[in-house]
Design a protein around this motif. Sequence first.
Motif, short mmCIF file in Angstrom:
data_model
loop_
_atom_site.label_atom_id
_atom_site.label_comp_id
_atom_site.label_asym_id
_atom_site.label_seq_id
_atom_site.Cartn_x
_atom_site.Cartn_y
_atom_site.Cartn_z
N LYS A 181 5.42 8.23 -5.27
CA LYS A 181 4.61 7.12 -4.34
C LYS A 181 5.91 6.78 -3.38
CE LYS A 181 0.99 4.73 -6.84
NZ LYS A 181 0.51 3.62 -7.62
N VAL A 182 5.23 6.81 -2.21
CA VAL A 182 6.34 6.27 -1.10
C VAL A 182 5.37 5.06 -0.31
CG1 VAL A 182 7.44 6.98 1.14
CG2 VAL A 182 7.32 8.32 -0.65
N GLU A 183 6.21 3.81 -0.55
CA GLU A 183 5.60 2.72 0.07
C GLU A 183 5.34 2.66 1.66
OE1 GLU A 183 3.67 0.55 -1.75
OE2 GLU A 183 4.36 1.83 -3.73
N GLY A 199 -2.81 20.03 -8.32
CA GLY A 199 -2.48 18.91 -8.01
C GLY A 199 -2.95 18.62 -6.56
N THR A 200 -2.56 17.39 -6.05
CA THR A 200 -2.85 17.00 -4.67
C THR A 200 -2.00 15.89 -4.43
OG1 THR A 200 -4.71 16.44 -3.14
CG2 THR A 200 -4.72 15.32 -5.14
N ALA A 201 -2.20 15.33 -3.22
CA ALA A 201 -1.54 13.91 -2.62
C ALA A 201 -2.28 13.51 -1.68
CB ALA A 201 -0.02 14.65 -2.30
N LYS A 202 -2.14 12.31 -1.59
CA LYS A 202 -2.79 11.40 -0.39
C LYS A 202 -1.66 10.81 0.34
CE LYS A 202 -7.09 10.07 -2.49
NZ LYS A 202 -7.75 8.86 -3.29
N VAL A 203 -1.88 11.20 1.62
CA VAL A 203 -1.10 10.81 2.81
C VAL A 203 -1.89 9.79 3.79
CG1 VAL A 203 0.30 11.39 4.70
CG2 VAL A 203 0.10 12.85 2.81
N MET A 234 0.91 -1.13 -0.05
CA MET A 234 -0.05 0.01 0.02
C MET A 234 0.75 1.18 0.00
SD MET A 234 -2.37 1.21 2.92
CE MET A 234 -2.73 3.14 3.19
N ALA A 235 0.37 2.18 -0.79
CA ALA A 235 1.37 3.49 -0.82
C ALA A 235 0.93 4.40 0.46
CB ALA A 235 0.95 4.16 -2.09
N MET A 236 1.65 4.71 1.00
CA MET A 236 1.67 5.41 2.26
C MET A 236 1.44 6.99 1.68
SD MET A 236 1.03 5.44 5.27
CE MET A 236 0.44 3.77 6.01
N ILE A 237 2.14 7.46 0.78
CA ILE A 237 2.05 8.58 0.14
C ILE A 237 1.87 8.43 -1.35
CG2 ILE A 237 3.10 10.92 -0.10
CD1 ILE A 237 4.67 10.57 2.09
N GLU A 238 0.81 9.21 -2.00
CA GLU A 238 0.58 9.19 -3.34
C GLU A 238 0.66 10.68 -3.88
OE1 GLU A 238 -2.49 6.14 -3.69
OE2 GLU A 238 -2.11 6.53 -6.12
N ILE A 239 1.70 11.27 -4.54
CA ILE A 239 1.75 12.59 -4.80
C ILE A 239 1.08 12.59 -6.47
CG2 ILE A 239 3.03 14.75 -5.16
CD1 ILE A 239 4.71 13.56 -2.86
N GLN A 240 0.38 13.47 -6.83
CA GLN A 240 -0.43 13.69 -7.91
C GLN A 240 -0.01 14.98 -8.56
OE1 GLN A 240 -4.13 12.16 -7.32
NE2 GLN A 240 -3.47 9.88 -7.07
#
Lengths: 324, 248
Positions: free
Chosen positions: A25-27, A58-62, A1-7
């Motif tokens: 992406k940071v796993e 843009g955005t990111a999911k943490v 699972m990606a802990m951080i997903e930057i778009q």
Amino acid sequence: MAMIEIQNLTKRFGELTAVDSINLKVEKGEIFGLLGPNGAGKTTTINMLVTLLAPTSGTAKVNGFDIRTQAGKVRQSVGIVFQDPSLDTILTARENLELHARLYSVPRDVREKRIEELLALMDLQGRADNIVKHFSGGMRRRLELARGLLHHPSVLFLDEPTLGLDPQTRELTWRYIKTVAAQQQTTVVLTTHYMDEADQVCDRIGIVDHGKVIALDTPVNLREGLGGDLIYLTVASPDVDRLKRLSYVKKAEVADGHLSLTVENAPVHLPEVLSLLKDVKSVEVRIPTLNDVFLRYTGRKIRVEEGDSGWAEAAWRFQTGGRD
Amino acid sequence: MGVLGGVYGIWLREFKVFQREKSRVISSIITPLMWMVIVGSGLGASVKFGDYSYQSFIFPGIVMMLALFSSMFFGLYIVWDRKIDVLKEVLVSPVPRTAIFFGKVLGGCTDVLLQVVVFLVIGVFFAPLTVASVVAALFIAMVIAIGMVSVGLAIGSFFESLEGFQVIISFLVFPLFFLSGALYPIEPLPSWLKAVAYIDPLTYAVDALRSIQLGLPSVIPLPVDFAVIIGFAASMILIGTLAFKRMR
């Protein structure tokens, strides 16, 4: 699972594009390093990821939460150690941790146990009730690490965690960071411009320059991407063709009494190379560092834009302490 | 826990800082004491209002001055917290800005009220104090503290330099103090000055406390006094909350 997903994360300050459409992406469980010169956009990126700064686009999911719409949940999921120390120096170590626990709604029964555990992990038990004002730089950093971890964050952000510390303390701090990542199973995202340190600590590295990620890989792959290790020899008349037939030799060049070889894993193959040569006067082995990787990726750009590679390189080497 | 835990944590931090910086109490008490001793006895030697000594006349005003000054300058600590980067730890936490603001206001009010208590204890030497007047002094000081701490924090949230903050605050506190009728009765004032005095929220606090303390009829009806200062405190809380929400 990606802990951080930057778009396509972008931040503009007026004319200046500090972060330019980054994707990353940071796993889970990774120690990820963001490397780059001052002003490359590392801190801006982190500030957006911890919702201190709103992205321009843009955005990111943490931890699965969107930094634009779920700031509260993102904040609860992250721990952060800022570039500048942000401890309350008039409080004791324990009081700093207690305040943090209250700010992050750590229940009281968990709080005390967790504080003891982290103080022990960071070797600060003996100083728990001392006022932070009297702590050394290294102790403050450790206390900040403990504080950042107190609420069990999914991601720990470390912005230049070793800036301004002496070499021994720096090494110690990195050791703590590694221990923490392993023991607490925390994903760590850090920025630094100490290339050698990043090399030893990070699982993966993203090199950032002018707000863009220009290289992204494991430290080993990044270094190997340069083509291999270098062996310089001072030798009269080498049998270059024979050397070239060796499977691990990638390149062999002779220039006025010097032989320059590009090989895989130089330390292992050096004895055989030497056995094939006569009258070797001197040997120098150079294993590429992340510094070389960095120069390769950013140096070229600086050259194109500013047309003065020598100075740019010298300036860079000066900044990073001239390590070669 | 949750939000209330955050408010409590922030208040507790302010309280501990206050406990450890004893100089804050001493320095805040010295100015009002000088007013009482030097100006009070000096002017008191030739000035008298009604049946009361000048010292006991200005005592309620000086109590309010202490509350005003300490409250407004409490905003300085948020500028300082930002300067030494302590604020960042709080701003990046999940605690809502409104809660941070309330924590700080409570912390500031606690500081101010403790200073007022110390001053009232010393005040026994200057003015007749009754239980009713002490309760009134504490209540009015609390309302003024809530309002003025909010103003100080709201202004402080805009500043990054201590000097800039101090200049602005000095420009505010001195007119607020001098116009409040702390040092003289406001009824005989020329109408233009009276009009300005009526804009000053501290005027209502001083009027109410003086009337209760000295047993005089108040210049403005007491319910109006209380309505005005409570309304002032409430609106300043609102402004402070908004200021904190936009703070980076």
